[in-house]
Motif scaffolding. Sequence first.
Motif, PDB file in Angstrom:
ATOM      1  N   ILE B  46     -71.521 -27.422  -1.988  1.00 35.52           N
ATOM      2  CA  ILE B  46     -70.561 -26.662  -1.178  1.00 35.52           C
ATOM      3  C   ILE B  46     -69.837 -25.635  -2.041  1.00 35.52           C
ATOM      4  CG2 ILE B  46     -68.611 -26.793   0.410  1.00 35.52           C
ATOM      5  CD1 ILE B  46     -69.285 -29.754   0.849  1.00 35.52           C
ATOM      6  N   TYR B  47     -69.144 -26.114  -3.062  1.00 37.81           N
ATOM      7  CA  TYR B  47     -68.426 -25.264  -3.995  1.00 37.81           C
ATOM      8  C   TYR B  47     -68.495 -25.898  -5.376  1.00 37.81           C
ATOM      9  CZ  TYR B  47     -65.955 -21.867  -0.990  1.00 37.81           C
ATOM     10  OH  TYR B  47     -65.629 -20.820  -0.156  1.00 37.81           O
ATOM     11  N   TYR B  48     -68.350 -25.060  -6.410  1.00 37.44           N
ATOM     12  CA  TYR B  48     -68.235 -25.594  -7.744  1.00 37.44           C
ATOM     13  C   TYR B  48     -67.336 -24.713  -8.600  1.00 37.44           C
ATOM     14  CZ  TYR B  48     -72.295 -22.479  -8.793  1.00 37.44           C
ATOM     15  OH  TYR B  48     -73.161 -21.423  -8.916  1.00 37.44           O
ATOM     16  N   SER B  49     -66.818 -25.318  -9.648  1.00 30.58           N
ATOM     17  CA  SER B  49     -65.842 -24.651 -10.493  1.00 30.58           C
ATOM     18  C   SER B  49     -66.082 -25.075 -11.941  1.00 30.58           C
ATOM     19  CB  SER B  49     -64.427 -25.060 -10.068  1.00 30.58           C
ATOM     20  OG  SER B  49     -63.466 -24.646 -11.018  1.00 30.58           O
ATOM     21  N   GLN B  50     -66.063 -24.077 -12.820  1.00 33.24           N
ATOM     22  CA  GLN B  50     -66.258 -24.373 -14.239  1.00 33.24           C
ATOM     23  C   GLN B  50     -64.962 -24.257 -15.028  1.00 33.24           C
ATOM     24  OE1 GLN B  50     -69.066 -25.402 -15.552  1.00 33.24           O
ATOM     25  NE2 GLN B  50     -70.655 -24.877 -14.079  1.00 33.24           N
ATOM     26  N   ILE B  51     -63.937 -23.692 -14.370  1.00 38.44           N
ATOM     27  CA  ILE B  51     -62.693 -23.446 -15.092  1.00 38.44           C
ATOM     28  C   ILE B  51     -61.563 -23.338 -14.086  1.00 38.44           C
ATOM     29  CG2 ILE B  51     -62.867 -20.933 -15.078  1.00 38.44           C
ATOM     30  CD1 ILE B  51     -61.916 -20.965 -17.992  1.00 38.44           C
ATOM     31  N   VAL B  52     -60.359 -23.610 -14.542  1.00 40.65           N
ATOM     32  CA  VAL B  52     -59.186 -23.512 -13.669  1.00 40.65           C
ATOM     33  C   VAL B  52     -59.066 -22.105 -13.098  1.00 40.65           C
ATOM     34  CG1 VAL B  52     -56.660 -23.636 -13.635  1.00 40.65           C
ATOM     35  CG2 VAL B  52     -57.973 -25.354 -14.880  1.00 40.65           C
ATOM     36  N   ASP B  54     -60.861 -20.624 -10.980  1.00 41.86           N
ATOM     37  CA  ASP B  54     -62.123 -19.945 -10.702  1.00 41.86           C
ATOM     38  C   ASP B  54     -63.081 -20.925 -10.044  1.00 41.86           C
ATOM     39  OD1 ASP B  54     -63.900 -17.712 -10.769  1.00 41.86           O
ATOM     40  OD2 ASP B  54     -64.974 -18.705 -12.395  1.00 41.86           O
ATOM     41  N   PHE B  55     -63.779 -20.475  -9.007  1.00 37.73           N
ATOM     42  CA  PHE B  55     -64.768 -21.317  -8.354  1.00 37.73           C
ATOM     43  C   PHE B  55     -65.799 -20.427  -7.674  1.00 37.73           C
ATOM     44  CE2 PHE B  55     -62.620 -20.356  -4.414  1.00 37.73           C
ATOM     45  CZ  PHE B  55     -61.261 -20.435  -4.695  1.00 37.73           C
ATOM     46  N   GLN B  56     -66.954 -21.027  -7.397  1.00 39.82           N
ATOM     47  CA  GLN B  56     -68.066 -20.289  -6.820  1.00 39.82           C
ATOM     48  C   GLN B  56     -68.555 -20.977  -5.556  1.00 39.82           C
ATOM     49  OE1 GLN B  56     -69.428 -17.384  -8.083  1.00 39.82           O
ATOM     50  NE2 GLN B  56     -67.737 -17.422  -9.540  1.00 39.82           N
ATOM     51  N   LYS B  57     -69.028 -20.206  -4.607  1.00 41.42           N
ATOM     52  CA  LYS B  57     -69.655 -20.778  -3.419  1.00 41.42           C
ATOM     53  C   LYS B  57     -70.993 -21.377  -3.796  1.00 41.42           C
ATOM     54  CE  LYS B  57     -67.584 -17.606  -0.064  1.00 41.42           C
ATOM     55  NZ  LYS B  57     -67.859 -16.603   0.990  1.00 41.42           N
TER      56      LYS B  57
END
Lengths: 113, 114
Positions: B46-52, B54-57
């Motif tokens: 669904i979504y992911y994030s590698q850093i505070v 910031d996130f990607q669809k």
Amino acid sequence: QKEVEQNSGPLSVPEGAIASLNCTYSDRGSQSFFWYRQYSGKSPELIMSIYSNGDKEDGRFTAQLNKASQYVSLLIRDSQPSDSATYLCAAYDRGSTLGRLYFGRGTQLTVWP
Amino acid sequence: DGGITQSPKYLFRKEGQNVTLSCEQNLNHDAMYWYRQDPGQGLRLIYYSQIVNDFQKGDIAEGYSVSREKKESFPLTVTSAQKNPTAFYLCASSTPGGRAGELFFGEGSRLTVL
């Protein structure tokens, strides 16, 4: 769309037999591969990771990777009823900015006593 | 003990309501992910994030929203725009670099729309 395909199940083997689970992936850029086990109603847990061509053994589990054929497999030796679960194959793609996993649909394994 | 905590485990929602699923980790992992699983299906991102901050669809972001204001927390909101939200939702985390594909999962949240 990057895809990970797993052999259709369900797979049923007797206790003590070898269970063979197979997986192919579409993206040659995938660098690393994983097998997750998921018991019914529970969350997945990592059981094997493999990063280079060849075999990797961990107890009764052996993962095999052939990057030229874009093929990953998991062998479970001396299968036990407690191995009955769904096994998810996943390929990791580093991507241009953020890396992520691509999962197959899973193969349901039943080990009968 | 280190791990990922998801809450609630079970949630019932009426159509037209937004709901927020909580995900907290104390593993000091940078990357966090939300997956959806339907019966007999694999995991869909669904979504992911590698850093505070910031996130990607992922592959199925429509009808969902997330925030990443703290490293430890990655809540998912299922909005009324999500047409078929009944599913098993899984939050996961990992370290960056060579082991980035080695995910640790929470116990999941099962959402049912009434």
